[in-house]
Structure formats: structure tokens, C-alpha cells
Design a protein around this motif. Structure first.
Motif, mmCIF file in Angstrom:
data_model
loop_
_atom_site.group_PDB
_atom_site.id
_atom_site.type_symbol
_atom_site.label_atom_id
_atom_site.label_comp_id
_atom_site.label_asym_id
_atom_site.label_seq_id
_atom_site.Cartn_x
_atom_site.Cartn_y
_atom_site.Cartn_z
ATOM 1 N N HIS A 106 0.834 -1.193 0.000
ATOM 2 C CA HIS A 106 0.000 0.000 0.000
ATOM 3 C C HIS A 106 0.872 1.247 0.000
ATOM 4 C CE1 HIS A 106 -3.072 -2.830 1.593
ATOM 5 N NE2 HIS A 106 -3.919 -2.040 0.959
ATOM 6 N N GLY A 107 0.402 2.258 -0.714
ATOM 7 C CA GLY A 107 1.004 3.571 -0.638
ATOM 8 C C GLY A 107 0.063 4.514 0.089
ATOM 9 N N TRP A 108 0.622 5.258 1.025
ATOM 10 C CA TRP A 108 -0.170 6.177 1.847
ATOM 11 C C TRP A 108 -0.155 7.560 1.191
ATOM 12 C CZ3 TRP A 108 -1.300 5.211 7.423
ATOM 13 C CH2 TRP A 108 -1.050 3.874 7.797
ATOM 14 N N LEU A 109 -1.335 8.018 0.818
ATOM 15 C CA LEU A 109 -1.440 9.321 0.176
ATOM 16 C C LEU A 109 -2.081 10.328 1.135
ATOM 17 C CD1 LEU A 109 -2.764 8.430 -3.406
ATOM 18 C CD2 LEU A 109 -0.404 8.516 -2.580
ATOM 19 N N ARG A 110 -1.561 11.546 1.067
ATOM 20 C CA ARG A 110 -2.162 12.671 1.781
ATOM 21 C C ARG A 110 -2.707 13.633 0.736
ATOM 22 N NH1 ARG A 110 2.075 14.162 4.455
ATOM 23 N NH2 ARG A 110 1.617 12.936 6.337
ATOM 24 N N THR A 111 -3.943 14.053 0.890
ATOM 25 C CA THR A 111 -4.561 14.923 -0.101
ATOM 26 C C THR A 111 -4.899 16.286 0.513
ATOM 27 O OG1 THR A 111 -6.755 14.006 0.405
ATOM 28 C CG2 THR A 111 -5.532 13.010 -1.413
ATOM 29 N N ASP A 112 -4.644 17.340 -0.256
ATOM 30 C CA ASP A 112 -4.980 18.688 0.187
ATOM 31 C C ASP A 112 -6.492 18.892 0.159
ATOM 32 O OD1 ASP A 112 -2.295 19.155 0.411
ATOM 33 O OD2 ASP A 112 -2.132 20.403 -1.403
ATOM 34 N N PRO A 113 -7.009 19.875 0.921
ATOM 35 C CA PRO A 113 -8.449 20.151 0.898
ATOM 36 C C PRO A 113 -8.941 20.439 -0.519
ATOM 37 C CG PRO A 113 -7.403 21.311 2.723
ATOM 38 C CD PRO A 113 -6.299 20.719 1.903
ATOM 39 N N GLY A 114 -10.067 19.851 -0.856
ATOM 40 C CA GLY A 114 -10.666 20.105 -2.149
ATOM 41 C C GLY A 114 -10.197 19.204 -3.274
ATOM 42 N N VAL A 115 -9.185 18.353 -3.035
ATOM 43 C CA VAL A 115 -8.704 17.451 -4.082
ATOM 44 C C VAL A 115 -9.721 16.318 -4.283
ATOM 45 C CG1 VAL A 115 -6.937 15.762 -4.697
ATOM 46 C CG2 VAL A 115 -6.270 17.966 -3.750
ATOM 47 N N ASP A 116 -10.171 16.171 -5.512
ATOM 48 C CA ASP A 116 -11.195 15.164 -5.830
ATOM 49 C C ASP A 116 -10.512 13.884 -6.310
ATOM 50 O OD1 ASP A 116 -13.526 13.848 -6.437
ATOM 51 O OD2 ASP A 116 -13.841 14.882 -8.349
ATOM 52 N N LEU A 117 -10.033 13.098 -5.379
ATOM 53 C CA LEU A 117 -9.396 11.825 -5.685
ATOM 54 C C LEU A 117 -10.365 10.717 -5.310
ATOM 55 C CD1 LEU A 117 -6.687 10.551 -6.647
ATOM 56 C CD2 LEU A 117 -6.066 10.350 -4.230
ATOM 57 N N ARG A 118 -10.635 9.784 -6.257
ATOM 58 C CA ARG A 118 -11.705 8.822 -6.067
ATOM 59 C C ARG A 118 -11.176 7.392 -6.058
ATOM 60 N NH1 ARG A 118 -15.292 11.293 -11.072
ATOM 61 N NH2 ARG A 118 -15.278 13.475 -10.349
ATOM 62 N N VAL A 119 -11.860 6.525 -5.334
ATOM 63 C CA VAL A 119 -11.579 5.098 -5.422
ATOM 64 C C VAL A 119 -11.749 4.666 -6.878
ATOM 65 C CG1 VAL A 119 -12.377 2.790 -4.775
ATOM 66 C CG2 VAL A 119 -12.189 4.578 -3.039
ATOM 67 N N GLY A 120 -10.764 3.921 -7.383
ATOM 68 C CA GLY A 120 -10.784 3.479 -8.769
ATOM 69 C C GLY A 120 -9.891 4.298 -9.674
ATOM 70 N N ASP A 121 -9.535 5.530 -9.278
ATOM 71 C CA ASP A 121 -8.624 6.337 -10.089
ATOM 72 C C ASP A 121 -7.261 5.649 -10.183
ATOM 73 O OD1 ASP A 121 -10.500 8.328 -10.455
ATOM 74 O OD2 ASP A 121 -9.666 9.673 -8.935
ATOM 75 N N TRP A 122 -6.619 5.782 -11.350
ATOM 76 C CA TRP A 122 -5.230 5.359 -11.500
ATOM 77 C C TRP A 122 -4.341 6.542 -11.152
ATOM 78 C CZ3 TRP A 122 -3.304 1.476 -15.629
ATOM 79 C CH2 TRP A 122 -4.121 0.341 -15.644
ATOM 80 N N VAL A 123 -3.276 6.256 -10.419
ATOM 81 C CA VAL A 123 -2.326 7.294 -10.015
ATOM 82 C C VAL A 123 -0.974 6.971 -10.641
ATOM 83 C CG1 VAL A 123 -1.138 8.369 -8.062
ATOM 84 C CG2 VAL A 123 -3.552 7.737 -7.865
ATOM 85 N N GLY A 124 -0.418 7.925 -11.387
ATOM 86 C CA GLY A 124 0.887 7.750 -12.021
ATOM 87 C C GLY A 124 1.983 8.333 -11.146
#
Length: 402
Positions: free
Chosen positions: A351-369
């Protein structure tokens, strides 16, 4: 299905059935890097033996050779055997070789193929004695070509520490009937507290040692095995500009000089360690390498507005020098968004642990490069790496042999 059959299908990385995580190598950026270093070596009159331990991918060895490389540098005996199995005829082993089993194999390989050229370090009298004993026991008919390794300084890695120590090693080589001294070498990346001035000063010691050995007749081989050239070799991926500058100062010697550069990380470059260290930052007029790796993972959990988790971890991504860098987010419909505001701050095994800034629309299922740091510990995690065009078409697969 064979790899060739799969490549012939020219599947798309994003819609062709690939599952995440998957490491991809950019076809265009790979070709750019290969061509750039070919041009650089030619411009500076350097022979090029890129370090194959970076990729351990014979396909890439041959791409490098097709782009003008003299041969391939390797680090340990099994890597040499891989390169030979795939037909590489010139190999520089950047280590002292004292393994008796490996020396038996090497003696047989040299005796069986007159066109095989092999060089390796020697940095101790004891090492020379062990090599000599193993080669004599193996009944070697061809001498093994060796270069004396000059250490980059006290506390550095391998290498004879002083010029006097180097001379003692050279004397030991001359006393054998199984080894042939053909040059000197070292690794400037181990210079303590490196700076352009310190690195160049050490490289000038290497040049002076070569000239002194030549003047003393140390490269005069027996009549049955005349030398074609004298070898001087250095060059990692952080200081090859200094190597080019100082090797241009090599004086005329009794034989032609093979100035052998060994930089290897350029083949994929990276988005971290070598992005900061590359000499092209100091000599931008010479060009620029391009990071060719991208690791694609998928968001599998979004437990809070500030947290997300992807399905790639330590098993998949290099993390020994820097953590991966989030560069792009790809939606299921193919839309690509900037990775700004998304930071990878820790890795578990898978697993990679991501931290997201307020307002970032990151969704389950998105691919991250992800951009990676340190090519050597990226290649070794993947046995088969898709070679991907700019439109996502997978044109080939790179097989690694670690």
C-alpha cells in the motif's frame, strides 16, 4: 501466450487488460536517453560501457550497443553470465573477481571464444594471488585482462588506497602467468565530500597513474599477447561531465587509449535522485535526460478527506533514496489530471499512503501515475516491463534477469 505474441497485440496500457500496479517504460523517452548519451560519448571521444546492473535487461544492453556502446559494465559474476548468454562480447566487471567457480567459468569462456573481451578490477595483492591460483587450477590458456583500481580516497569504497599500493598490485599482476595489466580505473562517485574540484583532482590522479604506469613499461605484455590499447575508466551517472573534461587531458601514451565511461542510470533516468544529480544540470547546452519510468497504481481506499491508499508499496516501487512522487491522476474515462495536492508520504508492503490537500477530488478506482527515484531499485522489482508509447500502446516488453 508468449511475450512476442502479447507484444504483437499492441494492447493499450489503460484499456487492454493490464492490472495495477504496473511499471511502464516510455518508448519515446527511452529512445531519447539512448541517443543523447550516444551523442555525448561521441562528442567527447569516449568509449561507453554503460553499467548493466542498472537494468539487467539484455534487450536494453543491445539497444545500448546499437547506440554505439563499446560493451557493458557489470558488477558480479552471475550478471556477466547473463550478458554472455545473450551474446554480449565486451564486458567490464567493475569489481575484483576472486570467486574460484566464476573464474573457472570465465577461463573456459575466454578459451572458447577468441572474440570475447573481458576486463575486471584488481585492488589487492591477495586478490591477484587468489585469481592466479584459481585460473592456474582451471588450466586457463588466455590471460585475464585486469585494471588496477585506484580508490577515490580514504574511507571510500573499494580500490587500492595510494599510488604505491596500486604499484604493488601491478607488480603482483606482472608476477603471474594468468593475468595481464591493461589499464587503471576507479569510481569518482565515491570521492569524499564530492565537489567539481575534488572529483577532478581525483580523476587527474587516475590520469597521472596511467601515464606513470605506461612510462614504467607496466603495460608491455609478453609477445604472445600484445595490447591493442591502454584502458582508463571511470564514470558513474553523477559526474560524467568531469570525466569527459579530465579524460580529454590524457597525454599521448605508448598505445592508443581506450577512455571508458561506465554511466548506467541514464537509460531510464528518474524523477528524484538522478534528476537532481545529473551532470546535464551543470552543462545544459549538452542536452537533458528524460525520466522514462512511471508506476501506475490504483486508489483502493479513501477513508477520509485527507487520506487515500493505492495498491502499490515497497514490493513495487523504489524507496531507498526517495519516496515516489505523485504526478498524474487518470479517471476511468481516460481524463488525466495533475497530481498536484496529492503526496505519497509512506509505503507499506503493498500500500502507498497518500495525503490529499483540501478540495482534491481523488476517487476510489482512479489510476495514479508515480515518478520514481533510483533506476537500479526500480528495475529489480519487475520481471517484465511494458514499453509504452505516448498514446498508451504497449509496443514491447522488457525482461529483467536479476
Amino acid at each position: 501466450m508468449t511475450v512476442g505474441a502479447l507484444a504483437a497485440q499492441r494492447r493499450n496500457l489503460f484499456t487492454g487488460g493490464f492490472t495495477t500496479p504496473v511499471l511502464a517504460l516510455s518508448a519515446e523517452r527511452l529512445e531519447h536517453n539512448l541517443a543523447l548519451m550516444e551523442q555525448y560519448a561521441t562528442r567527447h571521444s569516449l568509449a561507453f560501457a554503460p553499467h548493466g546492473k542498472t537494468s539487467m535487461a539484455p534487450q536494453l544492453f543491445w539497444r545500448q550497443i546499437e547506440h554505439g556502446a563499446w560493451g557493458v559494465t557489470l558488477a558480479v559474476p552471475h550478471q556477466v553470465r547473463v550478458a554472455r548468454a545473450f551474446g554480449v562480447s565486451r564486458i567490464f566487471l567493475a569489481n575484483e573477481l576472486v570467486d574460484a567457480a566464476a573464474l573457472r567459468w570465465l577461463a573456459a569462456e575466454l578459451d572458447a571464444d577468441a572474440g570475447f573481451r573481458f576486463l575486471c578490477y584488481v585492488d589487492s595483492v591477495r586478490g591477484v594471488q587468489l585469481m592466479d591460483a584459481a585460473l592456474r587450477a582451471a588450466g586457463a590458456r588466455r590471460r585475464v585482462d585486469v585494471v588496477v583500481e585506484l580508490a577515490a580516497g580514504e574511507g571510500a569504497r573499494t580500490g587500492a588506497r595510494t599510488e604505491a599500493d596500486c604499484a604493488a598490485v601491478a607488480d603482483a599482476v606482472a608476477a603471474t602467468g594468468t593475468l595481464r595489466l591493461v589499464g587503471v580505473a576507479g569510481y569518482e562517485g565515491e570521492v569524499p565530500d564530492p565537489s567539481p574540484e575534488r572529483v577532478r583532482a581525483w580523476l587527474r590522479r587516475l590520469v597521472a597513474l596511467t601515464a606513470d604506469f605506461d612510462a614504467a613499461g607496466r603495460f608491455a605484455a609478453d609477445a604472445g599477447a600484445p595490447l591493442a590499447d591502454i584502458v582508463i575508466s571511470a564514470g558513474g551517472s553523477a559526474w560524467f561531465d568531469a570525466v569527459a573534461d579530465v579524460f580529454a587531458e590524457v597525454p599521448e601514451l605508448s598505445l592508443p587509449v581506450l577512455k571508458l565511461l561506465r554511466s548506467g542510470a541514464y537509460v531510464s533516468h528518474d524523477d528524484g535522485h538522478y534528476r537532481h544529480l545529473t551532470p546535464f544540470n551543470r552543462v545544459p547546452d549538452e542536452g537533458a535526460l528524460q525520466p522514462a519510468f512511471r508506476l501506475w497504481a490504483q486508489v483502493v481506499s479513501r477513508p477520509s478527506a485527507e487520506q487515500a491508499f493505492i495498491n502499490a508499496g515497497k514490493r513495487d516501487a523504489a524507496y531507498d533514496l526517495d519516496l515516489p512522487e505523485v504526478q498524474v491522476v487518470r479517471r476511468a474515462d481516460g481524463t488525466e489530471l495533475s497530481g498536484a495536492g496529492v503526496t505519497l508520504h509512506a509505503l507499506s508492503d503493498q500500500h502507498g499512503w497518500l495525503r490529499t490537500d483540501p478540495g482534491v477530488d481523488l476517487r476510489v478506482g482512479d489510476w495514479v501515475g508515480l515518478g520514481l527515484s533510483h533506476p537500479c531499485t526500480s528495475f529489480d522489482k519487475w520481471q517484465l516491463i511494458p514499453l509504452v508509447g505516448a498514446d498508451g500502446t504497449v509496443t514491447d516488453y522488457v525482461r529483467t534477469y536479476f
